[in-house]
Design a protein around this motif. Structure first.
Motif, PDB file in Angstrom:
ATOM      1  N   ASP A 201       0.802  -1.219   0.000  1.00 18.11           N
ATOM      2  CA  ASP A 201       0.000   0.000   0.000  1.00 18.11           C
ATOM      3  C   ASP A 201       0.833   1.266   0.000  1.00 18.11           C
ATOM      4  OD1 ASP A 201       1.023  -0.262   2.546  1.00 18.11           O
ATOM      5  OD2 ASP A 201      -0.880   0.178   3.573  1.00 18.11           O
ATOM      6  N   ARG A 277      -8.060 -12.007  -3.558  1.00 16.07           N
ATOM      7  CA  ARG A 277      -8.428 -11.518  -4.889  1.00 16.07           C
ATOM      8  C   ARG A 277      -8.971 -10.087  -4.830  1.00 16.07           C
ATOM      9  NH1 ARG A 277     -10.630 -16.227  -8.812  1.00 16.07           N
ATOM     10  NH2 ARG A 277      -9.292 -17.918  -8.087  1.00 16.07           N
ATOM     11  N   GLU A 278      -9.774  -9.811  -3.816  1.00 15.93           N
ATOM     12  CA  GLU A 278     -10.320  -8.466  -3.679  1.00 15.93           C
ATOM     13  C   GLU A 278      -9.215  -7.450  -3.439  1.00 15.93           C
ATOM     14  OE1 GLU A 278     -13.765  -6.092  -1.148  1.00 15.93           O
ATOM     15  OE2 GLU A 278     -12.933  -7.968  -0.364  1.00 15.93           O
ATOM     16  N   ARG A 279      -8.316  -7.751  -2.506  1.00 17.81           N
ATOM     17  CA  ARG A 279      -7.252  -6.800  -2.180  1.00 17.81           C
ATOM     18  C   ARG A 279      -6.277  -6.613  -3.348  1.00 17.81           C
ATOM     19  NH1 ARG A 279      -5.756  -9.289   3.750  1.00 17.81           N
ATOM     20  NH2 ARG A 279      -7.214  -8.055   5.002  1.00 17.81           N
ATOM     21  N   PHE A 280      -5.995  -7.705  -3.997  1.00 19.81           N
ATOM     22  CA  PHE A 280      -4.976  -7.637  -5.038  1.00 19.81           C
ATOM     23  C   PHE A 280      -5.533  -7.077  -6.349  1.00 19.81           C
ATOM     24  CE2 PHE A 280      -0.866  -9.825  -4.206  1.00 19.81           C
ATOM     25  CZ  PHE A 280      -0.131  -9.243  -5.210  1.00 19.81           C
ATOM     26  N   THR A 282      -9.621  -7.016  -7.493  1.00 16.42           N
ATOM     27  CA  THR A 282     -10.990  -6.641  -7.853  1.00 16.42           C
ATOM     28  C   THR A 282     -11.516  -5.385  -7.174  1.00 16.42           C
ATOM     29  OG1 THR A 282     -11.925  -8.129  -6.170  1.00 16.42           O
ATOM     30  CG2 THR A 282     -11.570  -9.038  -8.383  1.00 16.42           C
ATOM     31  N   ALA A 283     -10.999  -5.039  -6.005  1.00 18.58           N
ATOM     32  CA  ALA A 283     -11.472  -3.837  -5.328  1.00 18.58           C
ATOM     33  C   ALA A 283     -11.117  -2.595  -6.146  1.00 18.58           C
ATOM     34  CB  ALA A 283     -10.866  -3.740  -3.933  1.00 18.58           C
ATOM     35  N   SER A 286      -7.636  -1.630  -5.494  1.00 18.35           N
ATOM     36  CA  SER A 286      -6.773  -2.805  -5.321  1.00 18.35           C
ATOM     37  C   SER A 286      -5.326  -2.476  -5.685  1.00 18.35           C
ATOM     38  CB  SER A 286      -7.272  -3.949  -6.200  1.00 18.35           C
ATOM     39  OG  SER A 286      -7.101  -3.622  -7.571  1.00 18.35           O
ATOM     40  N   ARG A 289      -4.657  -2.074  -9.410  1.00 18.31           N
ATOM     41  CA  ARG A 289      -5.236  -0.867 -10.011  1.00 18.31           C
ATOM     42  C   ARG A 289      -4.645   0.430  -9.472  1.00 18.31           C
ATOM     43  NH1 ARG A 289     -11.763  -2.065 -10.377  1.00 18.31           N
ATOM     44  NH2 ARG A 289     -11.635  -4.084 -11.409  1.00 18.31           N
ATOM     45  N   ARG A 290      -4.450   0.514  -8.162  1.00 22.86           N
ATOM     46  CA  ARG A 290      -4.132   1.809  -7.557  1.00 22.86           C
ATOM     47  C   ARG A 290      -2.810   2.377  -8.058  1.00 22.86           C
ATOM     48  NH1 ARG A 290      -3.234   1.412  -1.194  1.00 22.86           N
ATOM     49  NH2 ARG A 290      -2.949   3.651  -1.554  1.00 22.86           N
TER      50      ARG A 290
END
Length: 564
Positions: A201, A277-280, A282-283, A286, A289-290
């Motif tokens: 992060d 999966r969400e953290r890496f 799909t969020a 994520s 993406r970030r």
């Protein structure tokens, strides 16, 4: 003249076919060929279409239409009863996995194939200021201190390179001819290589933190260049906070955990986990993406092992998941140290770091006769000595495992932070020039490891991570000249590949588009001249005047422009 076809626009004019569309494919043959059919596969069943011919000088060009029935449509040619596939012409049946491929998955952004990539190991590239306090895991080093090649201390040496230091050296990268900067990991970790991330992060404060990445991104993009990060999807460091959540990692059933190749500090991620999966991926914010706020793509570390463990094989699913989550113009390159073909053309990774199809065969052909390496990119026994026939056979064999699209989007490299240096492998400036010449002229995206342009040496990946010698080294002249030629000539970036001569010590090939025709010649040792029926040619590199034959001098690297 021999039979020839490849996936370039000269032979497949529609480079971005859509599912359900019909695509013309062309085959080039001598004029004595009487009949050609194309065999394509539709829903698993072969279908034959008779090709129509037209004369072009001393050749016949055959055209047939192929229905793009499936996301990956395989096809081959039947030439007077012989099969013709990526591996060549055969008078016997050959397996379908050597067929050509049309790919209807969304095409990568054009820049990802046009790029010239420059790889940076941030700790060893450049400092912007006095290094901060030494972290507790590190051994602080002065810039000119020697690198430790092996042992625990190798990953703990800390030289203090940072992201602002990279931003201040962008002139060097751009002058060399590169337009894409690839950074090995920038996340906090407990090693100088940072493949053992303890967080995703934030940017490591030792590299300048998030603001330094933003400054580097702005500087790169202001110049019209691209910036690529390095993401480890297979494992984290042991001190990552996720490690307290067992569903994110593989356990061994006895209270322990699985790790990358048994290295305890690198626990293996379990992609069955919805939370992972969400953290890496799909969020909305994520990890994948970030950081694309600042980056143009990812190189995926250990992509070949991601999602694989015993009976689990989620690799294709995860690669598609990541590809579906990023912008259409994002680059996604997978690390494979061996053949990557089965993991490509699946709507996931766009290509691979082409160790198997470029680095390994090139090393065997151009290696120093006195070279003594402990292994050959992980293969015991060192680097074997092989001839030009083996070089080309290896490239063709690896090319047959994937589409032309995946091949030309893969990164060709002479070495990396994980290998010996090319100056050590070749052992001589003449052979190193040949290596750089082939890097600049063969299909695929050239990737230069920072420091190769200074002829830095190293026998292992650790030893090759030498701090850049900014004060006392001259840049090898070949890099700028050859990469500039690649940038200037469309045929070197997107043309077809047709071999004109292959022997033990010499390889010559054509790079061709409809409007341009270049003849490239690499000879590693002196030999006899080789006649070619080419009436005229203008030298672009190497200085040899065309006399109707490939010269016997060697080592030599030459490029000629011929009438299209």
């Amino acid at each position: 003249m021999t039979v020839h076809h490849d996936g370039s626009a000269l032979y497949v004019p529609d480079q971005t076919p859509r599912l359900g569309s019909t695509v013309d494919v062309w085959l080039r043959t001598p004029r004595d060929v009487r009949r050609v059919h194309v065999r394509s596969i539709e829903d698993g069943e072969p279908r034959f279409t008779q090709a129509q011919s037209e004369r072009r000088g001393p050749e016949l060009w055959w055209r047939a239409s192929v229905l793009v029935r499936n996301p990956v449509t395989r096809y081959r040619f039947l030439v007077d009863g012989d099969w013709y596939t990526v591996l060549g012409r055969f008078a016997h049946d050959v397996p379908d996995d050597t067929d050509f491929r049309l790919v209807a998955h969304p095409a990568p952004a054009p820049w990802t194939r046009e790029a010239i990539v420059y790889q940076i190991f941030p700790d060893r590239f450049a400092r912007s200021a006095t290094a901060p306090s030494t972290p507790d895991w590190a051994v602080r080093c002065e810039w000119d201190d020697p690198v430790v090649a092996r042992g625990h201390e190798a990953s703990r040496q800390w030289y203090g390179g940072d992201l602002d230091g990279i931003a201040r050296r962008l002139d060097h990268i751009q002058d060399l001819g590169a337009d894409t900067v690839y950074l090995t990991p920038f996340f906090p970790a407990r090693s100088n290589h940072r493949y053992d991330a303890v967080a995703f992060d934030r940017v490591d404060p030792l590299l300048g933190g998030d603001r330094a990445l933003r400054r580097l991104s702005d500087a790169v993009h202001t110049r019209g260049m691209h910036l690529v990060g390095d993401l480890t999807t297979n494992h984290t460091g042991l001190e990552h906070p996720w490690f307290d959540e067992p569903d994110c990692y593989y356990t061994d059933g006895a209270g322990g955990y699985e790790s990358w190749l048994g290295v305890p500090s690198l626990p293996k991620l379990n992609w069955h986990s919805a939370r992972l999966r969400e953290r890496f991926v799909t969020a909305p914010d994520s990890i994948v993406r970030r950081w694309l706020r600042y980056l143009d793509g990812w190189r995926i570390d250990v992509a070949n092992m991601t999602g694989r463990r015993a009976a689990d094989d989620l690799t294709h699913e995860i690669s598609r998941l990541i590809a579906s989550a990023v912008r259409p113009d994002t680059l996604l390159i997978a690390e494979h140290a061996h053949g990557a073909g089965p993991d490509l053309d699946t709507a996931g990774w766009q290509g691979t770091m082409n160790y198997a199809g470029f680095t390994r065969p090139l090393w065997t052909w151009l290696r120093d006769p006195e070279l003594d390496l402990p292994d050959f990119l992980g293969v015991p026994g060192g680097v074997p000595t092989r001839d030009g026939n083996a070089l080309v056979a290896t490239m063709r064999a690896m090319m047959a495992t994937m589409s032309w699209r995946s091949w030309t989007h893969s990164w060709n490299l002479l070495g990396s932070h994980d290998t010996a240096r090319i100056a050590t492998v070749t052992g001589s400036p003449d052979r190193m020039e040949l290596a750089v010449g082939l890097l600049a002229t063969l299909p695929g995206v050239p990737m230069v490891f920072a420091g190769d342009e200074f002829a830095l040496t190293g026998t292992t990946g650790e030893e090759s991570r030498t701090p850049m010698p900014w004060r006392n080294r001259q840049i090898l002249p070949w890099y700028g000249r050859l990469l500039s030629l690649r940038r200037k000539h469309p045929s070197l970036r997107g043309g077809g590949l047709r071999f004109a001569h292959v022997s033990a010590d010499a390889v010559a090939f054509w790079r061709e588009t409809a409007d341009e025709r270049l003849l490239v010649y690499a000879r590693r040792a002196p030999g006899e001249p080789v006649g070619l029926p080419v009436p005229e040619a203008f030298n672009l590199y190497g200085g040899a005047t065309w006399t109707g034959a490939l010269p016997g001098d060697g080592p030599t690297f030459q490029i000629w422009s011929c009438p299209a």
